[in-house]
Scaffold this motif. Sequence first.
Motif, PDB file in Angstrom:
ATOM      1  N   CYS A 211      18.415  20.070  78.637  1.00 47.38           N
ATOM      2  CA  CYS A 211      19.281  18.881  78.616  1.00 47.38           C
ATOM      3  C   CYS A 211      19.412  18.195  79.964  1.00 47.38           C
ATOM      4  N   GLY A 212      18.881  18.794  81.012  1.00 48.78           N
ATOM      5  CA  GLY A 212      18.981  18.183  82.334  1.00 48.78           C
ATOM      6  C   GLY A 212      20.208  18.588  83.105  1.00 48.78           C
ATOM      7  N   ALA A 213      20.938  19.563  82.587  1.00 48.66           N
ATOM      8  CA  ALA A 213      22.124  20.086  83.273  1.00 48.66           C
ATOM      9  C   ALA A 213      21.994  21.609  83.367  1.00 48.66           C
ATOM     10  N   PRO A 214      22.550  22.181  84.434  1.00 46.44           N
ATOM     11  CA  PRO A 214      22.425  23.635  84.632  1.00 46.44           C
ATOM     12  C   PRO A 214      23.459  24.421  83.827  1.00 46.44           C
ATOM     13  N   LEU A 215      23.275  24.492  82.512  1.00 46.74           N
ATOM     14  CA  LEU A 215      24.238  25.200  81.674  1.00 46.74           C
ATOM     15  C   LEU A 215      24.151  26.711  81.895  1.00 46.74           C
ATOM     16  N   ASN A 216      25.315  27.361  81.848  1.00 43.96           N
ATOM     17  CA  ASN A 216      25.369  28.823  81.965  1.00 43.96           C
ATOM     18  C   ASN A 216      24.900  29.491  80.682  1.00 43.96           C
ATOM     19  N   GLY A 217      25.245  28.886  79.532  1.00 42.69           N
ATOM     20  CA  GLY A 217      24.885  29.506  78.269  1.00 42.69           C
ATOM     21  C   GLY A 217      25.366  28.689  77.097  1.00 42.69           C
ATOM     22  N   ALA A 218      25.235  29.282  75.909  1.00 44.39           N
ATOM     23  CA  ALA A 218      25.651  28.621  74.679  1.00 44.39           C
ATOM     24  C   ALA A 218      26.278  29.637  73.744  1.00 44.39           C
ATOM     25  N   ILE A 219      27.281  29.180  73.005  1.00 44.56           N
ATOM     26  CA  ILE A 219      27.980  30.009  72.025  1.00 44.56           C
ATOM     27  C   ILE A 219      27.488  29.622  70.633  1.00 44.56           C
ATOM     28  N   SER A 220      27.216  30.626  69.807  1.00 43.02           N
ATOM     29  CA  SER A 220      26.854  30.350  68.420  1.00 43.02           C
ATOM     30  C   SER A 220      27.577  31.325  67.514  1.00 43.02           C
ATOM     31  N   GLY A 221      28.024  30.821  66.369  1.00 43.31           N
ATOM     32  CA  GLY A 221      28.751  31.661  65.429  1.00 43.31           C
ATOM     33  C   GLY A 221      28.162  31.605  64.038  1.00 43.31           C
ATOM     34  N   ARG A 222      28.529  30.572  63.292  1.00 43.34           N
ATOM     35  CA  ARG A 222      28.146  30.485  61.880  1.00 43.34           C
ATOM     36  C   ARG A 222      26.633  30.631  61.683  1.00 43.34           C
ATOM     37  N   ALA A 223      25.834  30.026  62.545  1.00 39.38           N
ATOM     38  CA  ALA A 223      24.380  30.085  62.372  1.00 39.38           C
ATOM     39  C   ALA A 223      23.850  31.504  62.466  1.00 39.38           C
ATOM     40  N   LEU A 224      24.493  32.329  63.261  1.00 42.33           N
ATOM     41  CA  LEU A 224      24.083  33.735  63.361  1.00 42.33           C
ATOM     42  C   LEU A 224      24.474  34.497  62.103  1.00 42.33           C
ATOM     43  N   TYR A 225      25.659  34.206  61.564  1.00 37.83           N
ATOM     44  CA  TYR A 225      26.127  34.880  60.356  1.00 37.83           C
ATOM     45  C   TYR A 225      25.329  34.432  59.131  1.00 37.83           C
ATOM     46  N   ASP A 226      25.010  33.152  59.072  1.00 35.00           N
ATOM     47  CA  ASP A 226      24.281  32.609  57.930  1.00 35.00           C
ATOM     48  C   ASP A 226      22.792  32.924  57.973  1.00 35.00           C
ATOM     49  N   GLY A 227      22.301  33.331  59.145  1.00 35.87           N
ATOM     50  CA  GLY A 227      20.880  33.592  59.295  1.00 35.87           C
ATOM     51  C   GLY A 227      20.069  32.362  59.643  1.00 35.87           C
ATOM     52  N   ALA A 228      20.732  31.253  59.929  1.00 35.25           N
ATOM     53  CA  ALA A 228      20.014  30.037  60.323  1.00 35.25           C
ATOM     54  C   ALA A 228      19.342  30.217  61.684  1.00 35.25           C
ATOM     55  N   ILE A 229      19.924  31.083  62.516  1.00 36.05           N
ATOM     56  CA  ILE A 229      19.320  31.446  63.790  1.00 36.05           C
ATOM     57  C   ILE A 229      18.971  32.926  63.742  1.00 36.05           C
ATOM     58  N   ASP A 230      17.695  33.232  64.027  1.00 39.67           N
ATOM     59  CA  ASP A 230      17.282  34.622  64.169  1.00 39.67           C
ATOM     60  C   ASP A 230      17.703  35.087  65.555  1.00 39.67           C
ATOM     61  N   LEU A 231      18.551  36.112  65.606  1.00 38.52           N
ATOM     62  CA  LEU A 231      19.154  36.514  66.874  1.00 38.52           C
ATOM     63  C   LEU A 231      18.107  36.965  67.874  1.00 38.52           C
ATOM     64  N   ALA A 232      17.139  37.746  67.459  1.00 36.83           N
ATOM     65  CA  ALA A 232      16.110  38.224  68.389  1.00 36.83           C
ATOM     66  C   ALA A 232      15.328  37.054  68.983  1.00 36.83           C
ATOM     67  N   GLU A 233      14.973  36.085  68.140  1.00 36.91           N
ATOM     68  CA  GLU A 233      14.245  34.917  68.618  1.00 36.91           C
ATOM     69  C   GLU A 233      15.109  34.091  69.569  1.00 36.91           C
ATOM     70  N   ALA A 234      16.403  33.947  69.220  1.00 43.25           N
ATOM     71  CA  ALA A 234      17.308  33.175  70.062  1.00 43.25           C
ATOM     72  C   ALA A 234      17.447  33.808  71.444  1.00 43.25           C
ATOM     73  N   LEU A 235      17.584  35.125  71.481  1.00 49.26           N
ATOM     74  CA  LEU A 235      17.707  35.808  72.768  1.00 49.26           C
ATOM     75  C   LEU A 235      16.449  35.620  73.606  1.00 49.26           C
ATOM     76  N   ALA A 236      15.299  35.664  72.965  1.00 52.70           N
ATOM     77  CA  ALA A 236      14.051  35.472  73.691  1.00 52.70           C
ATOM     78  C   ALA A 236      13.966  34.057  74.263  1.00 52.70           C
ATOM     79  N   VAL A 237      14.389  33.077  73.480  1.00 54.67           N
ATOM     80  CA  VAL A 237      14.371  31.679  73.941  1.00 54.67           C
ATOM     81  C   VAL A 237      15.295  31.495  75.134  1.00 54.67           C
ATOM     82  N   MET A 238      16.482  32.064  75.047  1.00 55.59           N
ATOM     83  CA  MET A 238      17.467  31.893  76.118  1.00 55.59           C
ATOM     84  C   MET A 238      17.035  32.578  77.404  1.00 55.59           C
ATOM     85  N   ARG A 239      16.289  33.674  77.287  1.00 50.98           N
ATOM     86  CA  ARG A 239      15.884  34.425  78.475  1.00 50.98           C
ATOM     87  C   ARG A 239      14.591  33.895  79.084  1.00 50.98           C
ATOM     88  N   ALA A 240      13.858  33.077  78.329  1.00 48.66           N
ATOM     89  CA  ALA A 240      12.560  32.604  78.806  1.00 48.66           C
ATOM     90  C   ALA A 240      12.721  31.712  80.030  1.00 48.66           C
TER      91      ALA A 240
END
Length: 240
Positions: A211-240
Motif C-alpha cells: 500500500c505504500g505505507a510501513p504497516l506493522n501488520g493486519a488483523i483478520s477474523g471472520r475470513a480465518l473462521y470461514d476459511g476464506a483465508i488459508d492461514l498457512a498461506e497467509a502467514l507465508a505471504v506476510m513473512r515474505a
Amino acid sequence: MILYPAIDLKDGQAVRLFKGEMAQATVFNDDPAAQAEDFVRAGCEWLHLVDLNGAFAGTPVNATPVEAILERCKVPAQLGGGIRDMATIERWLSRGLARVILGTVAVENPALVREAARAFPGQVAVGIDARKGRVATKGWAEETDVLATDLAKSFEDAGVAAIIYTDINRDGAMQGPNVAETAALANAVSIPVIASGGVSSIADLEALKSCGAPLNGAISGRALYDGAIDLAEALAVMRA
C-alpha cells in the motif's frame, strides 16, 4: 508484517460481529482458548483479543476466557475492550498480557494513555475505530467529531507501541479493508499501524503489504473462521 488472528469475545464465546453490531454476532467457538491454541499451532506469533461486552460495559467482562488463553498460549497477546483505568491496565499486564489496547479513553482521557505508555513502555497501543474517518467509542456505539488521523497524530510523542486502525463499516463484512485510509493514516504518523476491518482474502493482505505505507501488520477474523483465508498461506505471504 505480522498477521494477528482475532478472537472477539462475547458472553464467553469466540464470535464475529457484522459492522460492529452486537445483535449480529456469529458464534464460531464455545472454547476461545482452544481457538487460540489452533491459531498458535498453525504458526501465528501474536493473538488479537477483544472483550466485546467489556467495550460496552466499560470494565472487563470476559476475563475468564482471556485468562485461559494467556495460560494456554505462550505467544504474545494484545487485548482491547473495557480497559479504561490504570488499575485495569496494571492488572492485565501483570497477568501476562503483552499489550493493552486503549480505545474509548484515548478520546475521553488521553492523559491516561500517556501515563500508561510512560509506565509500561512498549505495552500500550491505541485503538482507533472509525466510520467515514470519524472516531467511534464505547464499543462503536457512540460517534464523535474527532478525525482518526488527528487522534493518531495527538499521540506522536506519547510513546505508544502501536495504533490499531479499524474501519468499522468494513469489519466482519468480508468486503476488503480500507487500504487507502489505512495507508494515509500510517503515512501521517511515525507510530506503527496495524490494519483491521474487512481483511477477507490473500489479495487483501497483499494489497496492504504493497500500500505504500510501513504497516506493522493486519488483523483478520471472520475470513480465518470461514476459511476464506488459508492461514498457512497467509502467514507465508506476510513473512515474505
